[in-house]
Design a protein around this motif. Sequence first.
Motif, PDB file in Angstrom:
ATOM      1  N   LEU A  14     -10.107 -11.843 -27.196  1.00  0.00           N
ATOM      2  CA  LEU A  14     -10.310 -11.325 -25.991  1.00  0.00           C
ATOM      3  C   LEU A  14     -10.616 -12.112 -24.999  1.00  0.00           C
ATOM      4  O   LEU A  14     -10.216 -12.183 -23.815  1.00  0.00           O
ATOM      5  CB  LEU A  14     -11.027 -10.072 -25.992  1.00  0.00           C
ATOM      6  CG  LEU A  14     -10.347  -9.036 -26.605  1.00  0.00           C
ATOM      7  CD1 LEU A  14     -11.597  -7.620 -26.840  1.00  0.00           C
ATOM      8  CD2 LEU A  14      -9.311  -8.413 -26.089  1.00  0.00           C
ATOM      9  N   ALA A  15     -11.423 -13.253 -25.252  1.00  0.00           N
ATOM     10  CA  ALA A  15     -12.151 -14.124 -24.312  1.00  0.00           C
ATOM     11  C   ALA A  15     -11.024 -15.108 -23.823  1.00  0.00           C
ATOM     12  O   ALA A  15     -10.934 -15.688 -22.736  1.00  0.00           O
ATOM     13  CB  ALA A  15     -13.547 -14.916 -24.759  1.00  0.00           C
ATOM     14  N   SER A  16     -10.239 -15.625 -24.767  1.00  0.00           N
ATOM     15  CA  SER A  16      -9.403 -16.468 -24.740  1.00  0.00           C
ATOM     16  C   SER A  16      -8.058 -15.909 -23.887  1.00  0.00           C
ATOM     17  O   SER A  16      -7.157 -16.687 -23.461  1.00  0.00           O
ATOM     18  CB  SER A  16      -8.419 -17.047 -26.084  1.00  0.00           C
ATOM     19  OG  SER A  16      -7.883 -16.039 -26.905  1.00  0.00           O
ATOM     20  N   LEU A 101     -20.613 -29.938 -15.615  1.00  0.00           N
ATOM     21  CA  LEU A 101     -21.846 -29.997 -16.440  1.00  0.00           C
ATOM     22  C   LEU A 101     -21.846 -29.471 -17.758  1.00  0.00           C
ATOM     23  O   LEU A 101     -21.298 -28.448 -17.888  1.00  0.00           O
ATOM     24  CB  LEU A 101     -23.117 -29.410 -15.974  1.00  0.00           C
ATOM     25  CG  LEU A 101     -24.462 -29.535 -16.469  1.00  0.00           C
ATOM     26  CD1 LEU A 101     -24.582 -31.359 -16.531  1.00  0.00           C
ATOM     27  CD2 LEU A 101     -25.351 -28.787 -16.000  1.00  0.00           C
ATOM     28  N   SER A 102     -21.798 -30.575 -18.722  1.00  0.00           N
ATOM     29  CA  SER A 102     -21.522 -30.270 -20.346  1.00  0.00           C
ATOM     30  C   SER A 102     -22.849 -30.430 -21.175  1.00  0.00           C
ATOM     31  O   SER A 102     -23.463 -31.200 -20.960  1.00  0.00           O
ATOM     32  CB  SER A 102     -20.417 -31.134 -20.997  1.00  0.00           C
ATOM     33  OG  SER A 102     -19.320 -30.947 -20.286  1.00  0.00           O
ATOM     34  N   LYS A 103     -23.084 -29.444 -21.959  1.00  0.00           N
ATOM     35  CA  LYS A 103     -24.275 -29.505 -22.752  1.00  0.00           C
ATOM     36  C   LYS A 103     -23.969 -29.480 -24.468  1.00  0.00           C
ATOM     37  O   LYS A 103     -23.198 -28.653 -24.778  1.00  0.00           O
ATOM     38  CB  LYS A 103     -24.949 -28.193 -22.402  1.00  0.00           C
ATOM     39  CG  LYS A 103     -26.295 -27.984 -23.361  1.00  0.00           C
ATOM     40  CD  LYS A 103     -26.966 -26.417 -23.148  1.00  0.00           C
ATOM     41  CE  LYS A 103     -28.034 -26.374 -23.948  1.00  0.00           C
ATOM     42  NZ  LYS A 103     -29.071 -27.336 -23.818  1.00  0.00           N
ATOM     43  N   PRO A 104     -24.663 -30.360 -25.046  1.00  0.00           N
ATOM     44  CA  PRO A 104     -24.349 -30.595 -26.493  1.00  0.00           C
ATOM     45  C   PRO A 104     -24.551 -29.469 -27.132  1.00  0.00           C
ATOM     46  O   PRO A 104     -25.582 -28.750 -26.868  1.00  0.00           O
ATOM     47  CB  PRO A 104     -25.001 -32.129 -26.872  1.00  0.00           C
ATOM     48  CG  PRO A 104     -25.969 -31.860 -25.849  1.00  0.00           C
ATOM     49  CD  PRO A 104     -25.401 -31.524 -24.523  1.00  0.00           C
ATOM     50  N   THR A 109     -19.452 -29.683 -27.465  1.00  0.00           N
ATOM     51  CA  THR A 109     -20.067 -29.309 -26.013  1.00  0.00           C
ATOM     52  C   THR A 109     -19.729 -28.243 -25.527  1.00  0.00           C
ATOM     53  O   THR A 109     -18.517 -27.837 -25.775  1.00  0.00           O
ATOM     54  CB  THR A 109     -20.201 -30.491 -24.920  1.00  0.00           C
ATOM     55  OG1 THR A 109     -18.514 -30.772 -24.814  1.00  0.00           O
ATOM     56  CG2 THR A 109     -20.561 -31.902 -25.651  1.00  0.00           C
ATOM     57  N   ILE A 110     -20.552 -27.503 -24.770  1.00  0.00           N
ATOM     58  CA  ILE A 110     -20.236 -26.309 -24.133  1.00  0.00           C
ATOM     59  C   ILE A 110     -20.145 -26.523 -22.209  1.00  0.00           C
ATOM     60  O   ILE A 110     -21.086 -27.120 -22.005  1.00  0.00           O
ATOM     61  CB  ILE A 110     -20.820 -25.182 -24.214  1.00  0.00           C
ATOM     62  CG1 ILE A 110     -20.945 -25.015 -25.686  1.00  0.00           C
ATOM     63  CG2 ILE A 110     -20.536 -24.006 -23.540  1.00  0.00           C
ATOM     64  CD1 ILE A 110     -21.963 -23.903 -26.322  1.00  0.00           C
ATOM     65  N   ILE A 124      -8.393 -29.318 -11.657  1.00  0.00           N
ATOM     66  CA  ILE A 124      -8.588 -29.443 -12.995  1.00  0.00           C
ATOM     67  C   ILE A 124      -9.422 -28.121 -13.502  1.00  0.00           C
ATOM     68  O   ILE A 124     -10.660 -28.278 -13.200  1.00  0.00           O
ATOM     69  CB  ILE A 124      -9.016 -30.608 -13.650  1.00  0.00           C
ATOM     70  CG1 ILE A 124      -8.385 -31.808 -13.239  1.00  0.00           C
ATOM     71  CG2 ILE A 124      -9.022 -30.446 -15.224  1.00  0.00           C
ATOM     72  CD1 ILE A 124      -6.867 -31.792 -13.145  1.00  0.00           C
ATOM     73  N   TYR A 125      -8.927 -27.264 -13.990  1.00  0.00           N
ATOM     74  CA  TYR A 125      -9.349 -26.098 -14.375  1.00  0.00           C
ATOM     75  C   TYR A 125     -10.027 -25.701 -16.026  1.00  0.00           C
ATOM     76  O   TYR A 125      -9.051 -25.348 -16.670  1.00  0.00           O
ATOM     77  CB  TYR A 125      -8.903 -24.806 -13.799  1.00  0.00           C
ATOM     78  CG  TYR A 125      -9.513 -23.544 -14.041  1.00  0.00           C
ATOM     79  CD1 TYR A 125     -10.480 -23.000 -12.888  1.00  0.00           C
ATOM     80  CD2 TYR A 125      -9.378 -22.516 -14.921  1.00  0.00           C
ATOM     81  CE1 TYR A 125     -11.115 -21.991 -12.994  1.00  0.00           C
ATOM     82  CE2 TYR A 125     -10.249 -21.491 -15.036  1.00  0.00           C
ATOM     83  CZ  TYR A 125     -10.988 -21.249 -14.149  1.00  0.00           C
ATOM     84  OH  TYR A 125     -11.626 -20.087 -14.168  1.00  0.00           O
ATOM     85  N   ASP A 126     -11.031 -25.995 -16.185  1.00  0.00           N
ATOM     86  CA  ASP A 126     -11.677 -25.699 -17.556  1.00  0.00           C
ATOM     87  C   ASP A 126     -12.412 -24.665 -17.305  1.00  0.00           C
ATOM     88  O   ASP A 126     -13.494 -24.596 -16.676  1.00  0.00           O
ATOM     89  CB  ASP A 126     -12.247 -26.880 -18.009  1.00  0.00           C
ATOM     90  CG  ASP A 126     -11.466 -28.267 -18.467  1.00  0.00           C
ATOM     91  OD1 ASP A 126     -10.215 -27.678 -19.274  1.00  0.00           O
ATOM     92  OD2 ASP A 126     -11.717 -29.186 -18.432  1.00  0.00           O
ATOM     93  N   GLN A 127     -12.306 -23.665 -18.148  1.00  0.00           N
ATOM     94  CA  GLN A 127     -13.288 -22.508 -18.162  1.00  0.00           C
ATOM     95  C   GLN A 127     -14.805 -22.763 -18.608  1.00  0.00           C
ATOM     96  O   GLN A 127     -14.916 -23.449 -19.472  1.00  0.00           O
ATOM     97  CB  GLN A 127     -12.755 -21.282 -18.993  1.00  0.00           C
ATOM     98  CG  GLN A 127     -11.646 -20.446 -18.662  1.00  0.00           C
ATOM     99  CD  GLN A 127     -11.090 -19.564 -19.535  1.00  0.00           C
ATOM    100  OE1 GLN A 127     -11.261 -19.406 -20.610  1.00  0.00           O
ATOM    101  NE2 GLN A 127     -10.637 -18.491 -18.818  1.00  0.00           N
ATOM    102  N   LEU A 128     -15.808 -21.928 -17.819  1.00  0.00           N
ATOM    103  CA  LEU A 128     -16.994 -22.080 -18.432  1.00  0.00           C
ATOM    104  C   LEU A 128     -17.320 -21.484 -19.775  1.00  0.00           C
ATOM    105  O   LEU A 128     -16.471 -20.500 -19.985  1.00  0.00           O
ATOM    106  CB  LEU A 128     -18.067 -21.282 -17.210  1.00  0.00           C
ATOM    107  CG  LEU A 128     -18.131 -21.659 -16.046  1.00  0.00           C
ATOM    108  CD1 LEU A 128     -19.100 -21.003 -15.244  1.00  0.00           C
ATOM    109  CD2 LEU A 128     -18.584 -23.328 -15.860  1.00  0.00           C
TER     110      LEU A 128
END
Length: 247
Positions: A14-16, A101-104, A109-110, A124-128
Amino acid sequence: MQLLERAMTIAKVLASEANDSSLSISELSTKCDLPLSTLHRILKAMIHQGMIEQDEQTKHYRLGTIWMELGLQVYDTMDYISKIRPELERLARDVEESVYLSKPAGLDTIIIERIDSAANPIRIYDQLGIRIPLHIGAANKAILASMSAAQSKEILDQLVTQDEIPELEEQLRQIRQHGYAISHGERTAGTSSIAVSVLDGFGEIIGAVSIGFVSFNVSPEHIQTLIERLVNTGKRVSLKLGYRGKD
């Protein structure tokens, strides 16, 4: 345990599909590879816990607000974000591109923060919240390059074949030498990103700040400007987190 795994599979599906409204139970059954009778029981329990919601008219399912509530609570505990967000906003304004900002997190990473530039309609759209394997992309390689050789090797051993490791280790060596990472089209064709790692006062890797941009018609001079702005931002962010450099 099986019930929990199945519920998480449903939530991830559902999130995807979050940008495509909602899904019917038959669509969920296909995507989750679960029989309708089993799926119906799990969905009923998830609705009771607020994990998902069902539209009264279409009978389609979507994620519940509990995920947002929990996510915001976790986000609020990351007090370092409030310290560095002004730097990310400043960078996005200066370069007129999206800043991340990415966190390992284990072998991934997230993406935990994204600042879009209002001045640039092409983004460039990458989802949180999406997870990206640590060997893919500029941000992740910047993080790997900040680790010890033994630590990065241990991670690469779990992600790629032995034949791929020498090339990746050479990339990490160059990143350490240059002080930043750059990638072209690794995740999405026609896009590029540059990144630097950020560290705290204990010398621990907090994550990476990156700029994502469309590669088409971008001059080497402009890329160099992006790199300079990003490297300076990375230094200020680490400084705000207490990092004072290696002894």
